[in-house]
Design an enzyme around this catalytic site. Structure first.
Site, mmCIF file in Angstrom:
data_model
loop_
_atom_site.group_PDB
_atom_site.id
_atom_site.type_symbol
_atom_site.label_atom_id
_atom_site.label_comp_id
_atom_site.label_asym_id
_atom_site.label_seq_id
_atom_site.Cartn_x
_atom_site.Cartn_y
_atom_site.Cartn_z
ATOM 1 N N GLY A 118 0.841 -1.208 0.000
ATOM 2 C CA GLY A 118 0.000 0.000 0.000
ATOM 3 C C GLY A 118 0.867 1.246 0.000
ATOM 4 O O GLY A 118 0.675 2.164 -0.807
ATOM 5 N N HIS A 119 1.867 1.291 0.897
ATOM 6 C CA HIS A 119 2.780 2.436 0.945
ATOM 7 C C HIS A 119 3.512 2.584 -0.398
ATOM 8 O O HIS A 119 3.649 3.693 -0.925
ATOM 9 C CB HIS A 119 3.860 2.240 2.018
ATOM 10 N N SER A 154 0.099 -1.932 8.300
ATOM 11 C CA SER A 154 1.288 -2.375 9.052
ATOM 12 C C SER A 154 0.851 -3.206 10.249
ATOM 13 O O SER A 154 1.583 -4.063 10.724
ATOM 14 C CB SER A 154 2.099 -1.172 9.529
#
Ligand code: PAF
Length: 297
Positions: A36-37, A186
């Site tokens: 995602g990051h 996370s």
């Protein structure tokens, strides 16, 4: 890729890029990067000449009994991933520089920070708004990319830049999911195998709601009931909230008219997960409702 720890060094780097008339996109993060990051970073790279990723586990957005101390951290791994993704600069300031002794200046976005996550995390968005404003002041990006998974955070930040005339274009990035639908986070690293199965209940509940709306059910109480029932059928789940309402004002509604935000926060064991979707009333449903009121669209 440059790795910068000091605020003054970061400012000097930005000045050099500005002198070269280069555009800057920023991706604020708390690290422990997942796809995602990396997807936010790639989007940033497609939109600007230089990409700054900030990595700062912000103590001000964690409550007293939350997971600040066990939040996953791995600077070396993150630096490698960011570099491989084409990031120009990883900015990881120290807590003592961001919150110097005597710090007492906070940004509150009043209405939007209440409700949803703000109910169980009363100081969370004050911490988010303050750190994001500080990062924007230090890095002065042209644009910043935020994931839509934290929908309330996105709206709080949009409101803040509007209210404070901060010249940063806020870009929303769609939620990135595992192949089975679990939204990347996370915090997924906290889940054991059994909890990982229960965590899928969030995405499945969103899908159930989407199907209900697609088949013509626009009753908010009925949709919320079905969502809760599905999540509660999994072991180790405890619902923090199920919200259905207006995506901009974040006020609850009783019927879905046009577009509505369905947002969830659920404890799976000791891990609090969030997810959301935008429910869209079908065009033919809107037509029928309007006809029943006696006017055609
Ligand atoms: O979404 C996050 O990771 C954080 O809330 C943010 C925006 C980096 C602020 O600390």
């Amino acid at each position: 890729m440059k790795i910068i720890n000091s605020i003054s060094h970061m400012r000097k780097q930005v000045l050099l890029w500005r002198q070269e008339r280069l555009s800057i996109a920023m991706v604020p993060t708390m690290g422990f990067f997942h796809d995602g990051h990396l997807s936010l970073m790639r989007t940033a790279g497609n939109k600007a000449d230089r990409v700054v990723v900030s990595l700062f586990v912000n103590p001000a957005q964690f409550g007293p009994n939350e997971d600040l101390n066990r939040y996953p951290r791995d600077l070396e791994r993150d630096a490698k991933l960011a570099e491989d993704t084409g990031v120009s600069c990883l900015f990881y300031p120290d807590v003592k520089d961001i919150y110097p002794p005597g710090f007492q200046t906070w940004i509150r976005v009043d209405g939007l920070s209440q409700g949803l996550c703000g109910t169980s995390r009363p100081e969370h968005f004050r911490g988010v708004a303050t750190i994001v404003a500080k990062l924007f002041i230090i890095v002065r990006p042209d644009m910043a990319i935020f994931g839509q998974k934290d929908f309330q955070q996105l709206q709080v930040i949009r409101r803040m830049v509007m209210d404070l005339n901060i010249p940063v274009n806020i870009i929303a990035h769609p939620i990135v999911r595992e192949p089975d639908g679990l939204a990347l986070s996370s915090r997924n690293t906290y889940l054991n195998m059994k909890e990982r199965e229960s965590a899928l209940s969030l995405f499945q509940a969103l899908q159930i709601a989407e199907k209900m709306v697609a088949s013509g059910n626009i009753s908010v109480p009925e949709i919320i009931r079905a969502v809760k029932k599905h999540i509660q059928s999994f072991s180790n789940t405890k619902i923090d909230y199920v919200f259905l309402g207006h995506p901009e004002s974040l006020r609850p509604c009783r019927e879905i008219v046009g577009e509505a935000l369905l947002a969830l926060a659920v404890w799976v064991g000791k891990t609090r997960l969030i997810d959301n979707t935008l429910l869209k009333q079908q065009a033919n449903q809107a037509h029928q409702i309007d006809k029943s009121k006696g006017s055609e669209i």
